[in-house]
Scaffold this active site. Structure first.
Site, mmCIF file in Angstrom:
data_model
loop_
_atom_site.group_PDB
_atom_site.id
_atom_site.type_symbol
_atom_site.label_atom_id
_atom_site.label_comp_id
_atom_site.label_asym_id
_atom_site.label_seq_id
_atom_site.Cartn_x
_atom_site.Cartn_y
_atom_site.Cartn_z
ATOM 1 N N SER A 7 0.849 -1.191 0.000
ATOM 2 C CA SER A 7 0.000 0.000 0.000
ATOM 3 C C SER A 7 0.884 1.239 0.000
ATOM 4 C CB SER A 7 -0.896 0.009 1.236
ATOM 5 O OG SER A 7 -1.417 1.305 1.425
ATOM 6 N N HIS A 32 -1.307 -1.404 -4.232
ATOM 7 C CA HIS A 32 -2.573 -1.053 -3.598
ATOM 8 C C HIS A 32 -2.607 0.461 -3.416
ATOM 9 C CE1 HIS A 32 -6.066 -1.931 -0.975
ATOM 10 N NE2 HIS A 32 -5.615 -0.941 -0.214
ATOM 11 N N ASP A 34 -4.764 3.636 -2.134
ATOM 12 C CA ASP A 34 -5.858 4.026 -1.238
ATOM 13 C C ASP A 34 -6.340 5.430 -1.574
ATOM 14 O OD1 ASP A 34 -6.036 1.797 0.747
ATOM 15 O OD2 ASP A 34 -3.910 2.268 0.940
ATOM 16 N N MET A 36 -8.812 8.381 -0.632
ATOM 17 C CA MET A 36 -9.565 8.854 0.540
ATOM 18 C C MET A 36 -10.052 10.272 0.296
ATOM 19 S SD MET A 36 -7.063 7.575 3.538
ATOM 20 C CE MET A 36 -6.591 5.854 3.696
ATOM 21 N N HIS A 65 -8.396 1.060 -4.017
ATOM 22 C CA HIS A 65 -9.319 0.922 -2.885
ATOM 23 C C HIS A 65 -9.979 2.277 -2.651
ATOM 24 C CE1 HIS A 65 -9.532 0.028 1.771
ATOM 25 N NE2 HIS A 65 -10.729 0.147 1.223
ATOM 26 N N MET A 67 -12.077 4.685 -0.778
ATOM 27 C CA MET A 67 -12.696 5.019 0.517
ATOM 28 C C MET A 67 -13.324 6.392 0.367
ATOM 29 S SD MET A 67 -9.639 3.526 2.856
ATOM 30 C CE MET A 67 -8.548 3.528 1.449
ATOM 31 N N MET A 136 -11.574 -5.427 5.791
ATOM 32 C CA MET A 136 -10.738 -4.454 6.490
ATOM 33 C C MET A 136 -10.421 -4.973 7.891
ATOM 34 S SD MET A 136 -10.014 -2.056 4.443
ATOM 35 C CE MET A 136 -9.067 -1.120 5.658
ATOM 36 N N GLY A 141 -8.698 4.564 6.901
ATOM 37 C CA GLY A 141 -8.376 5.981 7.000
ATOM 38 C C GLY A 141 -6.894 6.258 7.165
ATOM 39 N N PHE A 142 -6.193 5.371 7.821
ATOM 40 C CA PHE A 142 -4.780 5.628 8.120
ATOM 41 C C PHE A 142 -3.971 4.338 8.057
ATOM 42 C CE2 PHE A 142 -7.408 8.689 10.323
ATOM 43 C CZ PHE A 142 -6.840 9.888 9.907
ATOM 44 N N GLY A 143 -2.699 4.492 7.683
ATOM 45 C CA GLY A 143 -1.768 3.382 7.796
ATOM 46 C C GLY A 143 -1.273 3.281 9.234
ATOM 47 N N ASP A 174 -6.685 -6.074 4.637
ATOM 48 C CA ASP A 174 -6.016 -4.771 4.595
ATOM 49 C C ASP A 174 -6.043 -4.131 5.977
ATOM 50 O OD1 ASP A 174 -5.053 -2.249 3.910
ATOM 51 O OD2 ASP A 174 -6.767 -1.715 2.642
ATOM 52 N N SER A 197 2.597 -0.009 6.268
ATOM 53 C CA SER A 197 3.692 0.369 7.166
ATOM 54 C C SER A 197 4.681 -0.762 7.393
ATOM 55 C CB SER A 197 3.121 0.870 8.494
ATOM 56 O OG SER A 197 2.228 -0.057 9.026
HETATM 57 C C1 DX5 Z 1 -6.172 1.952 5.543
HETATM 58 C C2 DX5 Z 1 -5.779 1.582 4.124
HETATM 59 C C3 DX5 Z 1 -4.666 0.635 4.065
HETATM 60 C C4 DX5 Z 1 -3.401 1.104 4.741
HETATM 61 C C5 DX5 Z 1 -2.839 -0.095 5.398
HETATM 62 O O1 DX5 Z 1 -7.321 2.691 5.506
HETATM 63 O O2 DX5 Z 1 -6.873 1.017 3.432
HETATM 64 O O3 DX5 Z 1 -4.417 0.138 2.758
HETATM 65 O O4 DX5 Z 1 -2.437 1.657 3.889
HETATM 66 O O5 DX5 Z 1 -1.722 0.281 6.117
HETATM 67 P P1 DX5 Z 1 -1.060 -0.665 7.215
HETATM 68 O O6 DX5 Z 1 -0.587 -1.895 6.486
HETATM 69 O O7 DX5 Z 1 0.045 0.182 7.724
HETATM 70 O O8 DX5 Z 1 -2.110 -0.965 8.228
HETATM 71 ZN ZN ZN Z 2 -6.434 -0.017 1.502
#
Ligand code: DX5
Ligand code: ZN
Length: 222
Positions: A7, A32, A34, A36, A65, A67, A136, A141-143, A174, A197
């Site tokens: 990602s 991947h 994301d 948002m 993806h 969101m 999920m 929303g966040f890594g 994910d 991450s």
């Molecule tokens: C979160 C994203 C993910 C995110 C995952 O909302 O959809 O794809 O990048 O990050 P990690 O692997 O750090 O949880």
């Molecule tokens: Zn994602």
């Protein structure tokens, strides 16, 4: 075969071309991406312009993806930008089956994602129309968030639904996946693993990707 989808949310975009090249050479299966909108999730990332620019850097399939609210309004733009798989959130679609049909009619693979609080059973009537189910394992929303254990049960339920209703459908997970739990998600039935991450936070992301793949492909408990 397990597919690994780094990602880019956790990548340093100042050197993105080099990072994508290294991951491609290390055997990443998808990228991947994301998207948002600051409404469906409390964060903003990028849109079709950036995805179109990234498209020129690699041949890896783009796993997009979404969101965002009302994703139906943007499907064509993301397809034109180079998305190969387009995943919408069930929670964002009033007419989910229509959105899925629209994605396929654009020539992309269609995925549906479930937030941690959304039951897998809500996919029963649409499973036959899907190319991918995304479970999920964090609230999107966040890594860098912690893996929510409820995802393991949901992966098992989704695996059962897929095996009975549409065996060629992929099952993606994910959020919060890394060395400590990658074998658990594989054991629960996931065959596409998104990691942000845990790959980009490593000193050598390409080496980490290889290490994660070999762990994923080693059966057994830890
Ligand atoms: C979160 C994203 C993910 C995110 C995952 O909302 O959809 O794809 O990048 O990050 P990690 O692997 O750090 O949880
Ligand atoms: Zn994602």
């Amino acid at each position: 075969m397990i597919k690994i989808a780094p990602s880019l949310l956790s990548a340093d975009f100042s050197t993105i071309a080099a990072q994508i090249g290294a991951l491609e050479r290390a055997g990443a299966d998808y990228l991947h991406l994301d998207v948002m909108d600051g409404r469906f999730v409390p964060n903003i990332s990028w849109g079709p312009k950036i995805i179109g620019d990234l498209r020129r850097l690699t041949r890896l399939p783009f796993d997009v993806h979404l969101m965002i609210v009302e994703p139906e309004r943007y499907l064509e733009q993301f397809r034109e930008a180079g998305a190969d798989i387009i995943t919408v959130h069930l929670e964002a679609c009033v007419h989910l089956q229509r959105a899925v049909t629209q994605i396929r009619s654009l020539g992309a693979k269609a995925g549906v994602s479930l937030n941690p609080s959304t039951p897998v059973a809500l996919l029963e009537d649409v499973i036959g129309d899907l190319d991918l189910v995304l479970v999920m394992s964090v609230n999107p929303g966040f890594g860098g968030q912690s893996f929510l254990p409820v995802a393991l049960r949901k992966l098992s339920e989704a695996r059962e639904l897929i095996d009975e209703g549409n065996p060629s459908c992929a099952l993606e997970v994910d959020g919060g996946v890394g060395r400590e739990n990658i074998r658990d998600v594989v054991a629960a039935g996931a065959d596409v693993i998104v990691m942000g991450s845990s790959i980009f936070g490593a000193s050598d992301p390409a080496a980490e990707l290889r290490a994660l793949r070999s762990l994923a492909e080693t059966p057994g408990t830890h």
